[in-house]
Write a protein that holds these residues in place. Structure first.
Motif, PDB file in Angstrom:
ATOM      1  N   ASN A  34      30.511 -27.380  82.814  1.00 16.48           N
ATOM      2  CA  ASN A  34      29.274 -26.652  82.500  1.00 16.48           C
ATOM      3  C   ASN A  34      29.561 -25.345  81.772  1.00 16.48           C
ATOM      4  O   ASN A  34      28.854 -24.972  80.826  1.00 16.48           O
TER       5      ASN A  34
ATOM      6  N   SER B  80      28.322 -24.354  78.019  1.00 14.34           N
ATOM      7  CA  SER B  80      27.522 -23.149  77.745  1.00 14.34           C
ATOM      8  C   SER B  80      28.153 -22.318  76.637  1.00 14.34           C
ATOM      9  O   SER B  80      27.450 -21.770  75.778  1.00 14.34           O
TER      10      SER B  80
ATOM     11  N   VAL C 152      22.421 -24.686  81.201  1.00 15.10           N
ATOM     12  CA  VAL C 152      23.165 -25.952  81.216  1.00 15.10           C
ATOM     13  C   VAL C 152      22.900 -26.698  82.517  1.00 15.10           C
ATOM     14  O   VAL C 152      22.653 -27.910  82.531  1.00 15.10           O
ATOM     15  N   LYS C 153      22.928 -25.970  83.634  1.00 12.28           N
ATOM     16  CA  LYS C 153      22.687 -26.601  84.942  1.00 12.28           C
ATOM     17  C   LYS C 153      21.273 -27.161  85.031  1.00 12.28           C
ATOM     18  O   LYS C 153      21.063 -28.264  85.556  1.00 12.28           O
TER      19      LYS C 153
ATOM     20  N   THR D 214      21.075 -30.267  82.880  1.00 10.83           N
ATOM     21  CA  THR D 214      21.817 -31.356  83.526  1.00 10.83           C
ATOM     22  C   THR D 214      21.009 -31.947  84.662  1.00 10.83           C
ATOM     23  O   THR D 214      20.971 -33.172  84.862  1.00 10.83           O
TER      24      THR D 214
END
Length: 310
Positions: free
Chosen positions: A267, A271, A281-282, A285
């Motif tokens: 991750n 980023s 990003v999290k 996802t």
């Protein structure tokens, strides 16, 4: 006659509670998706409140009244009622979590903490307030709290589902709207009964039935009312990556992240490469997992590998 009616109602509520929990557990086991964990917890917490906070009052008033003085008996009823509230609070939190997952959104930890603090503070304040005064009866206080909180949280969950727009991977947009309308209708029925209820026995019986039957709506509808969309192994073979993204309604930014995950980047590395924050990003996802019905990077990579990578 009334006593037999109460016995029959108790057996019906036991059957409804057992059905709701069993169906939720089967959904979780069958689809292995994060959507069904909050649904299962919602059922467990709500029905625990139903038996402890609602049926518990019936048992206390029917069986234990002769063993206590009027003052002691009132105190036992009050304490039991307040101790049952945490279960319904956790149930509402699970309902909001369920609606968040189903609508492809996400509740952060601050929301959960704030939700618990506000509602548990009400219980503590109520217990302290009621210990200092006898003017307001706990049943009246809890009844109005349930009416207000149930209206707010059920409306929030229903609104989030109704206006979430696109269909999710497992459930169509139409089915989400049906769930939203069902939740809102159940809330309105329960609220209407409680508003006019004071001490009427038959209204109490009607509310108990609406409580248990209404809260079994979700697992029954998800099991028998719709057909879940799944992705059997091999179904994606022959699709291009663009078709894959279109099938699962993956956004252009999410498709970029899928490509980087498939390359094995972390991750943090993603980023830095895409010039976005780690939290972004999290979040992307998390939404990718929901849309593609996977629970880990490994499952996502296997899914992409099925179409031949990028």
């Amino acid at each position: 006659m009334l006593l037999y009616l109460v016995y029959i109602l108790f057996l019906i509520t036991v059957a409804l509670a057992a059905s709701g929990v069993i169906l939720s557990a089967k959904l979780q086991k069958r689809y292995d998706h994060e959507l069904f964990s909050p649904l299962l917890y919602y059922q467990v917490f709500m029905y625990t409140f139903g038996f402890y906070g609602i049926w518990g009052q019936v048992v206390i008033r029917s069986v234990l009244s002769e063993y206590f003085s009027p003052e002691q008996f009132a105190r036992v009823c009050d304490i039991a009622l307040l101790l049952g509230l945490p279960f319904v609070i956790f149930a509402w939190m699970m309902l909001l979590q369920f609606s968040s997952v189903l609508s492809d959104s996400r509740k952060n930890n601050w929301f959960v903490l704030g939700f618990l603090l506000i509602n548990l503070a009400f219980i503590i304040f109520s217990g302290y307030f009621l210990s200092k005064t006898a003017i307001v009866k706990p049943l009246y206080l809890v009844k109005n709290y349930f009416i207000i909180a149930n209206f707010i949280y059920a409306s929030a969950a229903a609104g989030q589902l109704f206006y979430s727009g696109k269909e999710s991977f497992m459930i169509s947009a139409r089915s989400k709207r049906n769930i939203a309308l069902g939740l809102f209708l159940v809330m309105l029925i329960q609220t209407a009964i409680l508003i006019i209820f004071s001490t009427q026995t038959y209204l109490a019986i009607l509310f108990i039935f609406s409580f248990f039957a209404g809260n079994s709506f979700l697992p029954i509808y998800l099991t028998y009312g719709i057909r879940m969309k799944t992705s059997p192994q091999g179904e994606l073979q022959g699709l291009s990556f663009e078709d894959f993204c279109q099938k699962f309604e993956v956004s252009p930014r999410e498709s970029d992240i899928i490509r980087e995950i498939y390359k094995g980047l972390s991750n943090k590395e993603i980023s830095e490469k895409l010039f976005i924050s780690l939290q972004t990003v999290k979040d992307h996802t998390h939404r990718i997992y929901i849309k593609t019905n996977v629970k880990s990077r490994a499952q996502l990579m296997n899914l992409v590998r099925e179409i031949g990578g990028k």
